[in-house]
Design a protein around this motif. Structure first.
Motif, PDB file in Angstrom:
ATOM      1  N   THR A  60       0.900  -1.112   0.068  1.00  0.00           N
ATOM      2  CA  THR A  60       0.335  -0.279   0.130  1.00  0.00           C
ATOM      3  C   THR A  60       0.545   1.428  -0.100  1.00  0.00           C
ATOM      4  O   THR A  60       0.871   1.993  -0.874  1.00  0.00           O
ATOM      5  CB  THR A  60      -0.746  -0.068   1.388  1.00  0.00           C
ATOM      6  N   VAL A  61       2.238   1.374   0.699  1.00  0.00           N
ATOM      7  CA  VAL A  61       2.872   2.871   1.234  1.00  0.00           C
ATOM      8  C   VAL A  61       3.374   2.483  -0.050  1.00  0.00           C
ATOM      9  O   VAL A  61       3.755   4.386  -1.271  1.00  0.00           O
ATOM     10  CB  VAL A  61       3.611   2.269   1.841  1.00  0.00           C
ATOM     11  N   GLN A  62       4.199   1.949  -0.905  1.00  0.00           N
ATOM     12  CA  GLN A  62       4.655   1.666  -2.771  1.00  0.00           C
ATOM     13  C   GLN A  62       3.522   2.316  -3.031  1.00  0.00           C
ATOM     14  O   GLN A  62       4.167   2.730  -3.758  1.00  0.00           O
ATOM     15  CB  GLN A  62       5.057  -0.031  -2.187  1.00  0.00           C
ATOM     16  N   ARG A  63       2.345   1.560  -3.625  1.00  0.00           N
ATOM     17  CA  ARG A  63       1.306   2.135  -4.108  1.00  0.00           C
ATOM     18  C   ARG A  63       1.489   3.498  -4.351  1.00  0.00           C
ATOM     19  O   ARG A  63       1.314   4.025  -5.216  1.00  0.00           O
ATOM     20  CB  ARG A  63       0.504   0.937  -3.653  1.00  0.00           C
ATOM     21  N   MET A  64       1.081   4.567  -2.756  1.00  0.00           N
ATOM     22  CA  MET A  64       1.282   4.942  -2.167  1.00  0.00           C
ATOM     23  C   MET A  64       2.639   6.647  -3.070  1.00  0.00           C
ATOM     24  O   MET A  64       2.585   7.501  -3.703  1.00  0.00           O
ATOM     25  CB  MET A  64       0.724   5.835  -1.395  1.00  0.00           C
ATOM     26  N   HIS A  65       3.516   6.204  -2.685  1.00  0.00           N
ATOM     27  CA  HIS A  65       4.716   6.486  -3.281  1.00  0.00           C
ATOM     28  C   HIS A  65       4.635   6.580  -4.315  1.00  0.00           C
ATOM     29  O   HIS A  65       5.290   7.778  -5.218  1.00  0.00           O
ATOM     30  CB  HIS A  65       5.845   5.596  -2.792  1.00  0.00           C
ATOM     31  N   GLN A  66       4.459   5.821  -5.439  1.00  0.00           N
ATOM     32  CA  GLN A  66       4.639   5.934  -6.865  1.00  0.00           C
ATOM     33  C   GLN A  66       3.850   6.567  -7.569  1.00  0.00           C
ATOM     34  O   GLN A  66       3.493   7.516  -8.260  1.00  0.00           O
ATOM     35  CB  GLN A  66       4.113   4.229  -7.604  1.00  0.00           C
ATOM     36  N   GLU A  67       2.599   6.795  -6.668  1.00  0.00           N
ATOM     37  CA  GLU A  67       1.470   7.394  -7.352  1.00  0.00           C
ATOM     38  C   GLU A  67       1.544   8.952  -7.311  1.00  0.00           C
ATOM     39  O   GLU A  67       1.530  10.300  -7.729  1.00  0.00           O
ATOM     40  CB  GLU A  67       0.099   6.933  -6.095  1.00  0.00           C
ATOM     41  N   ALA A  68       2.015   9.788  -5.785  1.00  0.00           N
ATOM     42  CA  ALA A  68       2.703  10.608  -5.381  1.00  0.00           C
ATOM     43  C   ALA A  68       4.338  11.306  -6.436  1.00  0.00           C
ATOM     44  O   ALA A  68       3.894  12.508  -6.362  1.00  0.00           O
ATOM     45  CB  ALA A  68       3.361  10.536  -4.018  1.00  0.00           C
TER      46      ALA A  68
END
Length: 413
Positions: free
Chosen positions: A132-140
């Motif tokens: 989940t954190v990786q996805r947030m990071h990639q989106e930001a």
């Protein structure tokens, strides 16, 4: 603590806390609802024609931690209807997106932690799934990168005496390289392009007209002919400066080559001393502590040739530091070359040949005393980023991550 103070700590003025549902170990569950009674229609923007139309199942949203515990907010999924537009809609919260389980403040905090380290590290701190954190990071990444680059390019265009730095760094040593374009005066990295060959550099200039619109006073590079050819085509009026530390590296290499040739002729004990302390020959003598100077004198006593080439290297450092003007620097460079011609060693003569070929670019340093020292420090940050992220395969994320890593501290805000 009264609920109104907890509400202030959460930073959500549009919500009104009702009660603490539970405190279980490391979790806090709070019940809240919108502070307003109704919300304007998203189409006609009218609030008078809107009526409340019941609730769906409540939403559980993860928010920033409170009192060192994970905080979950339970909010209603309030249904609304507009009689004027004859539509139904659900209450829209500004602090969390529709169908999302994490608040925007939580996402922002988590991404900021991941930008400085890794998604796995941020996930451990927040006690959230790493995926989940990786996805947030990639989106930001794209939005943050675009914001920082816009600031960096605007700053570079508005700088009256812009100084650019061009240098490459390795993705895989001896195989693949990237080229970085840096604003030395603004201390930012403007762009990152793949490769370092002339064709790739020319293609970049054609595809990015904003680069050609820059008006640099000077461009600092190493002695790679490719970069000098490219910059002379893009900015013919800009000063081309050979980076001081790259140039000085050629002189130091010649000193070490002389040291190696002398070392093989010495006794085993002298050979061991010279080999173990050979790095004392590199820095200026003034920067060495007293004990190191004594050891340096011991090394120079082994050979008159080694002392002669070391003094030649020292005079080059003094030429860089103490030349008061460009004309004096030109004269001093000629005298330094004549000093080197009297040293009968192949390595010194080879270095002198390189110095003469690049005399104009080397002496231009005294027109505009800038170096790529900050660029080399930035390369260390890039290498650290590559190690932390295991050489990200996605080129878009890789480039955005590096540009954010190099610009975030400078353009933070």
């Amino acid at each position: 603590m009264p609920l109104q103070y907890i509400n202030e700590m959460l930073g959500l003025p549009e919500l009104q806390l009702h009660r603490v549902l539970s405190i279980n170990g490391s979790e806090v569950h709070l019940e809240a609802s919108p502070a307003a009674y109704k919300q304007p229609c998203p189409i006609c923007n009218s609030e008078q024609s809107v009526r409340r139309n019941g609730r769906n199942r409540s939403r559980q949203i993860r928010h920033i931690s409170v009192f060192g515990k994970k905080c979950f907010l339970h909010i209603p999924s309030q249904r609304l209807a507009c009689s004027r537009c004859n539509i139904g809609f659900v209450w829209t919260y500004a602090w969390v997106g529709p169908k999302e389980q994490y608040s925007r403040m939580f996402r922002s905090q988590t991404v900021n932690q991941a930008l400085g380290s890794t998604a796995a590290h941020s996930a451990r701190i927040q006690e959230a799934p790493a995926s989940t954190v990786q996805r947030m990071h990639q989106e930001a990444l794209p939005a943050e990168n675009e914001r920082l680059l816009k600031q960096a390019w605007c700053q570079a265009k508005d700088t009256p005496e812009l100084v650019l730095g061009i240098d490459d760094f390795a993705i895989k040593k001896g195989h693949t390289y990237n080229t970085g374009i840096h604003d030395l005066r603004g201390e930012t990295m403007l762009d990152l392009l793949s490769g370092r060959k002339l064709g790739a550099l020319r293609a970049y200039a054609e595809q990015h007209p904003e680069f050609l619109n820059l008006n640099p006073k000077a461009v600092v590079m190493d002695l790679a002919q490719t970069y000098h050819t490219w910059i002379s085509e893009c900015f013919p009026r800009a000063l081309r400066i050979a980076d001081r530390f790259h140039v000085h590296g050629y002189v130091i290499e010649s000193v070490q080559a002389v040291r190696k040739s002398i070392q093989s002729t010495l006794s085993p004990r002298a050979k061991g001393i010279l080999k173990s302390h050979h790095r004392l020959l590199n820095p200026p003598a003034d920067s060495l502590p007293d004990q190191s100077r004594i050891q340096l004198e011991q090394l120079l006593a082994f050979s008159p040739l080694l002392r002669e080439v070391w003094e030649w290297k020292e005079s080059f450092s003094r030429w860089y530091d103490y030349s008061p003007s460009f004309n004096v620097a030109q004269l001093g460079f000629t005298r330094w070359c004549q000093q080197g011609e009297r040293i009968a060693h192949e390595a010194v003569q080879c270095a002198l040949k390189t110095m003469r070929n690049w005399e104009e670019e080397i002496v231009n340093y005294h027109h505009c005393r800038w170096t790529n020292a900050t660029v080399e420090g930035r390369h260390n940050r890039i290498k650290s980023y590559q190690r932390r992220h295991y050489f990200t395969r996605n080129r878009r994320c890789y480039k955005a991550g590096i540009l954010i890593e190099c610009n975030r501290q400078r353009l933070l805000g």
